[in-house]
Structure formats: C-alpha cells, structure tokens
Motif scaffolding. Sequence first.
Motif, PDB file in Angstrom:
ATOM      1  N   SER A  82      -8.322   0.006  -9.750  1.00  0.00           N
ATOM      2  CA  SER A  82      -9.042  -1.263  -9.685  1.00  0.00           C
ATOM      3  C   SER A  82     -10.498  -1.002  -9.287  1.00  0.00           C
ATOM      4  O   SER A  82     -10.980   0.128  -9.324  1.00  0.00           O
ATOM      5  CB  SER A  82      -8.356  -2.196  -8.688  1.00  0.00           C
ATOM      6  N   ASP A  83     -11.181  -2.061  -8.853  1.00  0.00           N
ATOM      7  CA  ASP A  83     -12.600  -1.950  -8.531  1.00  0.00           C
ATOM      8  C   ASP A  83     -12.870  -1.062  -7.324  1.00  0.00           C
ATOM      9  O   ASP A  83     -14.010  -0.649  -7.105  1.00  0.00           O
ATOM     10  CB  ASP A  83     -13.187  -3.345  -8.270  1.00  0.00           C
ATOM     11  N   ASN A  84     -11.844  -0.779  -6.528  1.00  0.00           N
ATOM     12  CA  ASN A  84     -12.053   0.044  -5.335  1.00  0.00           C
ATOM     13  C   ASN A  84     -11.904   1.538  -5.614  1.00  0.00           C
ATOM     14  O   ASN A  84     -11.808   2.338  -4.683  1.00  0.00           O
ATOM     15  CB  ASN A  84     -11.097  -0.369  -4.220  1.00  0.00           C
ATOM     16  N   ILE A  85     -11.922   1.933  -6.883  1.00  0.00           N
ATOM     17  CA  ILE A  85     -11.749   3.337  -7.240  1.00  0.00           C
ATOM     18  C   ILE A  85     -12.778   4.229  -6.562  1.00  0.00           C
ATOM     19  O   ILE A  85     -12.477   5.343  -6.123  1.00  0.00           O
ATOM     20  CB  ILE A  85     -11.798   3.524  -8.778  1.00  0.00           C
ATOM     21  N   GLY A  86     -14.021   3.751  -6.435  1.00  0.00           N
ATOM     22  CA  GLY A  86     -15.062   4.556  -5.810  1.00  0.00           C
ATOM     23  C   GLY A  86     -14.794   4.794  -4.333  1.00  0.00           C
ATOM     24  O   GLY A  86     -15.038   5.892  -3.809  1.00  0.00           O
ATOM     25  N   ALA A  87     -14.287   3.765  -3.642  1.00  0.00           N
ATOM     26  CA  ALA A  87     -13.955   3.915  -2.224  1.00  0.00           C
ATOM     27  C   ALA A  87     -12.776   4.867  -2.046  1.00  0.00           C
ATOM     28  O   ALA A  87     -12.750   5.687  -1.116  1.00  0.00           O
ATOM     29  CB  ALA A  87     -13.630   2.553  -1.609  1.00  0.00           C
ATOM     30  N   ILE A  88     -11.785   4.784  -2.944  1.00  0.00           N
ATOM     31  CA  ILE A  88     -10.650   5.703  -2.897  1.00  0.00           C
ATOM     32  C   ILE A  88     -11.135   7.139  -3.108  1.00  0.00           C
ATOM     33  O   ILE A  88     -10.758   8.061  -2.385  1.00  0.00           O
ATOM     34  CB  ILE A  88      -9.604   5.319  -3.962  1.00  0.00           C
ATOM     35  N   GLY A  89     -11.992   7.315  -4.099  1.00  0.00           N
ATOM     36  CA  GLY A  89     -12.533   8.644  -4.363  1.00  0.00           C
ATOM     37  C   GLY A  89     -13.386   9.165  -3.221  1.00  0.00           C
ATOM     38  O   GLY A  89     -13.373  10.367  -2.925  1.00  0.00           O
ATOM     39  N   ALA A  90     -14.127   8.270  -2.560  1.00  0.00           N
ATOM     40  CA  ALA A  90     -14.949   8.681  -1.414  1.00  0.00           C
ATOM     41  C   ALA A  90     -14.059   9.172  -0.273  1.00  0.00           C
ATOM     42  O   ALA A  90     -14.400  10.131   0.431  1.00  0.00           O
ATOM     43  CB  ALA A  90     -15.827   7.526  -0.956  1.00  0.00           C
ATOM     44  N   ALA A  91     -12.916   8.524  -0.081  1.00  0.00           N
ATOM     45  CA  ALA A  91     -11.963   8.998   0.924  1.00  0.00           C
ATOM     46  C   ALA A  91     -11.409  10.362   0.534  1.00  0.00           C
ATOM     47  O   ALA A  91     -11.238  11.248   1.376  1.00  0.00           O
ATOM     48  CB  ALA A  91     -10.827   7.984   1.091  1.00  0.00           C
ATOM     49  N   MET A  92     -11.145  10.552  -0.763  1.00  0.00           N
ATOM     50  CA  MET A  92     -10.666  11.848  -1.235  1.00  0.00           C
ATOM     51  C   MET A  92     -11.737  12.928  -1.125  1.00  0.00           C
ATOM     52  O   MET A  92     -11.420  14.121  -1.085  1.00  0.00           O
ATOM     53  CB  MET A  92     -10.181  11.730  -2.678  1.00  0.00           C
TER      54      MET A  92
END
Length: 408
Positions: A384-394
């Motif tokens: 979803s739109d939070n893909i960038g935040a998920i990737g930043a956590a990764m």
Amino acid sequence: MPISITTRRKNYKRNHILNIIRYSSSNISRSDIKRETEYSMTTVLNTVAELIDKKLIYEDEPSQNETRIGRKPTYLHLNPAGAYFIGIEFNIQKMYWAILNFSGVVIHSNHIEIENNVTSEKILKHLFSCIDNAMQVLGDEYSKCLGIGIGMPGYIDSEKGIALHYAYIDDWHNLPITSQVENKYNIPCYILNNSDCMVLAYKWLAFKGNSDDFVFISLRTGARAIPVLNNHPYFGNNGTAGELGHNPVSGNTAKCFCGKIGCLNTIIGDLSIKNHILSEIENGRFKEIYALAGNDTNNISTSLLVKSALSNDPEALSYLYYLASILGNALVPVVNLFAPKKLILSGELAKAGKIFTDAVCRIIKESAVSANVKQLKVLESIYSDNIGAIGAAMLVLQKEYDIDTTAI
C-alpha cells in the motif's frame, strides 16, 4: 573506534545464521545451520546461544508425532518481539510511518498530510512527531528498537546522513538529518532516498532476501526506476540513479521543475496529472472525475482518475491508456538495458491494476528487444502507500543484519 576484524567476522557469522533462520521454509536446527554454513559446531552453538540470550531467537521442541529416529533436535525461530524497527518516509504530499517487529511484520502504521508551502522546519517537526508517536505505541518495548530508518525525497548523502536538496521545498538544503535524530532520541538513524527504500521492502519481505532480477518503478510526484540485479539494488551515488522521470518525451514542451524542457515527470507525475485534469475540466471535460471530487478542484487527484477509469468512464480510460503508452515507451530502454523478469509499478496509477499494467506491458513488448520481453511481467505493487515507511524500517535491518553489507 574502528571495529576489529575479529568482531566483524563474528558479526558476519551472526548475520548469516540469522538470515538462514529468518528465511528458512521449514524447521531448522543447529545441525542444519552447521551443514548449510559449514561453520564449526562450536561457532554455531556459541552464536545461537548468544542470539537466544539476546532474545532475538527462541527454540522449541519438535512435535512428539515426529518420526525421526534417535535424539530429536530442537528447532530455532525468530522472536518477533525480540526487536523493532521504525520507518518513516515522505514526499511533498504525505508522511508515512510504520513499526515492524523483528520478523518484518508491520505492527502499526499511520500517516499525516503535508500542508502546502511547507518549510524544512515544519517537515522536521512532522518527522519528530512521527517518531514520538512510534515511541508511544512501543511503550516499554521502545528499548528494543534497533534504529530509525528514514526514506527521504530528493538528493541525499546517505553516508553522512545529510539531506542535500529537494526541489519542492525551497529551504531544503544540506540538512544533517541523522545527527539531529540520533542526538534527540539516542538511537541509530539511517537515511536513504524514499524510492530506494521501497525497493528494500520488496527485497527483504516480498522476496525474502533473494530476488529475481527486477526493476521497481515508483510513480508519484516523479518517476524513478531502480534496478535490482543479482539480488543487489543499484541506487547510485547519493541515491541519484534511476531518474526515469527526467528523460525527455518526444514532442513534450512542458517545463520540468528541474529546469529542463520535456521531462517525463511533466506528464506522468501526480502533480502534472492533477494540473492536466484541472485544465481539461475548465474545457468541459472529465465531468465524472469532477463529480467524484465533490465539484471541488482541490480534491482532484490521480486516485480519482483511477477510480473513474475503473468505473469505465470513457474520458478517464482514454487518459489512463495515454499515460500507460507514455510510460511504456519510457520503459523500453530500461527493459533493453537490464532484461528484467519483472517491472513492479508502485503509486496511484498502478492501483488501476491490470488495466494499466497490461497496457504498459503491451507497449513495451511492441518496441523492446524480443528476447528481453519473452518472460517479462509488468505487475502492480503488492504494498500500500506505506511501502516507503516499511522499506525505511528494513533499511535498519539491512544496516544491522545484512551479510552483504557486513564488512569483514
């Protein structure tokens, strides 16, 4: 103080063992790890004991129904509550934040809207507010947070932790982001371009650390194309690689925010799409989109274009297919250069699904080298739109536990 080579080697072996446990498709024991790594049993036993002591993994007994002859092994698993990662990502429109547990599962996610004419000071306030909110959600577990990853728009120096420039914020120049965050929260902070972070979500979660060759296409205010080849993303110096949106489109005379004429971004970017729809509404077109916006031009967006197209509005469909043809032609050189198995599209346009991705794929297959498109698939992002935040956590996980980035 430099880390000794002995410590670096120990960290490498720890990370290798953790990755094996993280991505194993079946139960895995100490003996399995020894066999796969070819480390000595002493190394495996000591490393596993350390990871258990730190509560990053746990062991359990096999089922009593197991038919194995002889001494039954104990199996090792990641402890989801053993550690946490905070990820934040933003562009000129929204800021997203997410908390992931040690297994890479999102346990909380949210976002805030970015106001018009925002300043760097206001962005930093939003950033600290998101971190504060994440800390409140974690509560007593915050001590287990291993770091904060931030996906940032524009150009950055990820090694020095400095945001260099972002065209949509006038005073966004040479900001020492990581030092400000680390000084305020006393926790490691890492930054990366926001589109690059999205690729990490795919590498570490969707593809479990081992992907086929693919190119990730981010479609928001601009277009980025990030190749992942031999399981390694290529980000370039300062996160500048993959600027698909600044390639010129034949016959396009619009001026881009970069100062050049004819860039793809002036057609395919969300703000450009909004401006085009607004100008056409003045000419009496896109009535269904205007109605979906509540007859309020402030509400016009790419998402309403997609919604209207999916409801079979002829004008919206025609415009969507036009955008697909423009993007498809822009991606032909990408396919010819990298011959990826997949192109993964992320953004509001991609949410049109197969209507859009199939049209893009068709254009590419008409013009690209035939040998490069035999197995090519053009796919909508699963995130979803939070893909960038998920990737930043990764990004935090990659910095702390990736064997490819562990210096030995």
